[in-house]
Design a protein around this motif. Structure first.
Motif, PDB file in Angstrom:
ATOM      1  N   LEU A  20      10.364   2.172  10.827  1.00  0.00           N
ATOM      2  CA  LEU A  20       9.682   1.530   9.694  1.00  0.00           C
ATOM      3  C   LEU A  20       9.245   2.557   8.654  1.00  0.00           C
ATOM      4  CD1 LEU A  20       7.334  -1.044  11.459  1.00  0.00           C
ATOM      5  CD2 LEU A  20       9.121  -1.588   9.795  1.00  0.00           C
ATOM      6  N   ILE A  21       8.636   3.638   9.116  1.00  0.00           N
ATOM      7  CA  ILE A  21       8.097   4.627   8.173  1.00  0.00           C
ATOM      8  C   ILE A  21       9.224   5.285   7.386  1.00  0.00           C
ATOM      9  CG2 ILE A  21       6.893   6.848   7.997  1.00  0.00           C
ATOM     10  CD1 ILE A  21       5.057   5.881  10.278  1.00  0.00           C
ATOM     11  N   GLU A  22      10.353   5.516   8.049  1.00  0.00           N
ATOM     12  CA  GLU A  22      11.504   6.073   7.326  1.00  0.00           C
ATOM     13  C   GLU A  22      11.894   5.150   6.166  1.00  0.00           C
ATOM     14  OE1 GLU A  22      14.448   7.535  10.213  1.00  0.00           O
ATOM     15  OE2 GLU A  22      15.930   7.181   8.631  1.00  0.00           O
ATOM     16  N   ALA A  59      11.565   3.578   0.299  1.00  0.00           N
ATOM     17  CA  ALA A  59      11.141   2.643  -0.754  1.00  0.00           C
ATOM     18  C   ALA A  59      10.120   3.311  -1.684  1.00  0.00           C
ATOM     19  CB  ALA A  59      10.542   1.383  -0.127  1.00  0.00           C
ATOM     20  N   GLU A  60       9.235   4.118  -1.090  1.00  0.00           N
ATOM     21  CA  GLU A  60       8.232   4.818  -1.907  1.00  0.00           C
ATOM     22  C   GLU A  60       8.904   5.851  -2.822  1.00  0.00           C
ATOM     23  OE1 GLU A  60       5.004   6.634   0.346  1.00  0.00           O
ATOM     24  OE2 GLU A  60       4.429   7.780  -1.429  1.00  0.00           O
ATOM     25  N   ARG A  61       9.938   6.525  -2.294  1.00  0.00           N
ATOM     26  CA  ARG A  61      10.690   7.475  -3.135  1.00  0.00           C
ATOM     27  C   ARG A  61      11.298   6.765  -4.337  1.00  0.00           C
ATOM     28  NH1 ARG A  61      13.333   9.358   1.396  1.00  0.00           N
ATOM     29  NH2 ARG A  61      12.273  11.172   2.198  1.00  0.00           N
ATOM     30  N   TYR A  81       0.838  -1.217   0.000  1.00  0.00           N
ATOM     31  CA  TYR A  81       0.000   0.000   0.000  1.00  0.00           C
ATOM     32  C   TYR A  81       0.865   1.255   0.000  1.00  0.00           C
ATOM     33  CZ  TYR A  81      -4.173  -2.807   0.559  1.00  0.00           C
ATOM     34  OH  TYR A  81      -5.187  -3.702   0.337  1.00  0.00           O
ATOM     35  N   VAL A  82       1.958   1.225   0.746  1.00  0.00           N
ATOM     36  CA  VAL A  82       2.853   2.391   0.739  1.00  0.00           C
ATOM     37  C   VAL A  82       3.347   2.655  -0.690  1.00  0.00           C
ATOM     38  CG1 VAL A  82       5.096   3.280   1.493  1.00  0.00           C
ATOM     39  CG2 VAL A  82       3.573   2.180   3.159  1.00  0.00           C
ATOM     40  N   LEU A  83       3.758   1.607  -1.387  1.00  0.00           N
ATOM     41  CA  LEU A  83       4.242   1.801  -2.763  1.00  0.00           C
ATOM     42  C   LEU A  83       3.124   2.303  -3.671  1.00  0.00           C
ATOM     43  CD1 LEU A  83       6.637  -1.264  -3.228  1.00  0.00           C
ATOM     44  CD2 LEU A  83       7.200   1.080  -2.544  1.00  0.00           C
ATOM     45  N   ALA A  84       1.897   1.853  -3.421  1.00  0.00           N
ATOM     46  CA  ALA A  84       0.754   2.330  -4.218  1.00  0.00           C
ATOM     47  C   ALA A  84       0.548   3.828  -4.019  1.00  0.00           C
ATOM     48  CB  ALA A  84      -0.513   1.562  -3.847  1.00  0.00           C
ATOM     49  N   ALA A  85       0.902   4.342  -2.826  1.00  0.00           N
ATOM     50  CA  ALA A  85       0.718   5.780  -2.546  1.00  0.00           C
ATOM     51  C   ALA A  85       1.539   6.631  -3.505  1.00  0.00           C
ATOM     52  CB  ALA A  85       1.090   6.093  -1.095  1.00  0.00           C
ATOM     53  N   ALA A  86       2.658   6.098  -3.993  1.00  0.00           N
ATOM     54  CA  ALA A  86       3.526   6.872  -4.897  1.00  0.00           C
ATOM     55  C   ALA A  86       2.770   7.352  -6.128  1.00  0.00           C
ATOM     56  CB  ALA A  86       4.727   6.025  -5.318  1.00  0.00           C
TER      57      ALA A  86
HETATM   58  C1  LIG Z   1       2.274   6.042   2.531  1.00  0.00           C
HETATM   59  C2  LIG Z   1       2.538   7.356   2.548  1.00  0.00           C
HETATM   60  O1  LIG Z   1       3.832   7.870   2.288  1.00  0.00           O
HETATM   61  C3  LIG Z   1       4.869   7.916   3.248  1.00  0.00           C
HETATM   62  C4  LIG Z   1       4.870   6.734   4.140  1.00  0.00           C
HETATM   63  C5  LIG Z   1       4.111   6.729   5.288  1.00  0.00           C
HETATM   64  C6  LIG Z   1       3.862   5.474   6.060  1.00  0.00           C
HETATM   65  O2  LIG Z   1       4.653   4.522   5.922  1.00  0.00           O
HETATM   66  O3  LIG Z   1       2.845   5.417   6.789  1.00  0.00           O
HETATM   67  C7  LIG Z   1       3.532   7.940   5.732  1.00  0.00           C
HETATM   68  C8  LIG Z   1       3.783   9.132   5.111  1.00  0.00           C
HETATM   69  C9  LIG Z   1       4.750   9.232   3.992  1.00  0.00           C
HETATM   70  O4  LIG Z   1       5.998   9.663   4.505  1.00  0.00           O
HETATM   71  C10 LIG Z   1       1.477   8.363   2.756  1.00  0.00           C
HETATM   72  O5  LIG Z   1       1.704   9.540   2.439  1.00  0.00           O
HETATM   73  O6  LIG Z   1       0.403   7.991   3.254  1.00  0.00           O
END
Ligand SMILES: C=C(O[C@@H]1C=C(C(=O)O)C=C[C@H]1O)C(=O)O
Length: 102
Positions: A87-89, A94-96, A39-44
């Motif tokens: 984890l979020i970092e 990974a999303e970047r 889901y995080v990757l889908a946010a990209a």
């Molecule tokens: C998934 C997202 O992107 C990034 C990852 C996040 C996460 O792992 O929860 C939260 C904020 C962003 O730094 C988002 O914006 O929701």
């Protein structure tokens, strides 16, 4: 996916018993982390630029959520917060990378 506990923490009689339960929980946690990562990757796909990937306000919202959930469940909100910040970092990194390849 999540097999039931064999022993409660109080019922464990050895380090092996404790570690078997930790290993069982880690199997379930890793499955959930993998799913979270998808889901995080889908946010990209919904962010206009690589600079927009890191979303500090959302990070603080997630931290507040998980701290509250840990408090309600009776366990170690500071540990949960530290783990989630790490984890979020890593998820954000990974999303970047995903965003750069869109
Ligand atoms: C998934 C997202 O992107 C990034 C990852 C996040 C996460 O792992 O929860 C939260 C904020 C962003 O730094 C988002 O914006 O929701």
């Amino acid at each position: 996916m999540n097999s039931p506990a064999t022993r409660t923490p109080a019922a464990c009689e050895s380090l092996d018993h404790v570690r078997a339960e930790i290993d069982r929980l880690d199997r379930a946690i890793v499955q959930l982390l993998v799913e979270r990562g998808h889901y995080v990757l889908a946010a990209a796909r919904f962010k206009p630029s690589v600079e927009a990937v890191h979303a500090p306000a959302r990070v603080e919202q997630v931290i507040a959520n998980v701290r509250r959930q840990a408090e309600e469940a009776g366990g170690l909100p500071d540990v949960v917060e530290r783990g989630y910040r790490t984890l979020i970092e890593a998820y954000t990194e990974a999303e970047r990378e995903r965003h750069a390849r869109l």
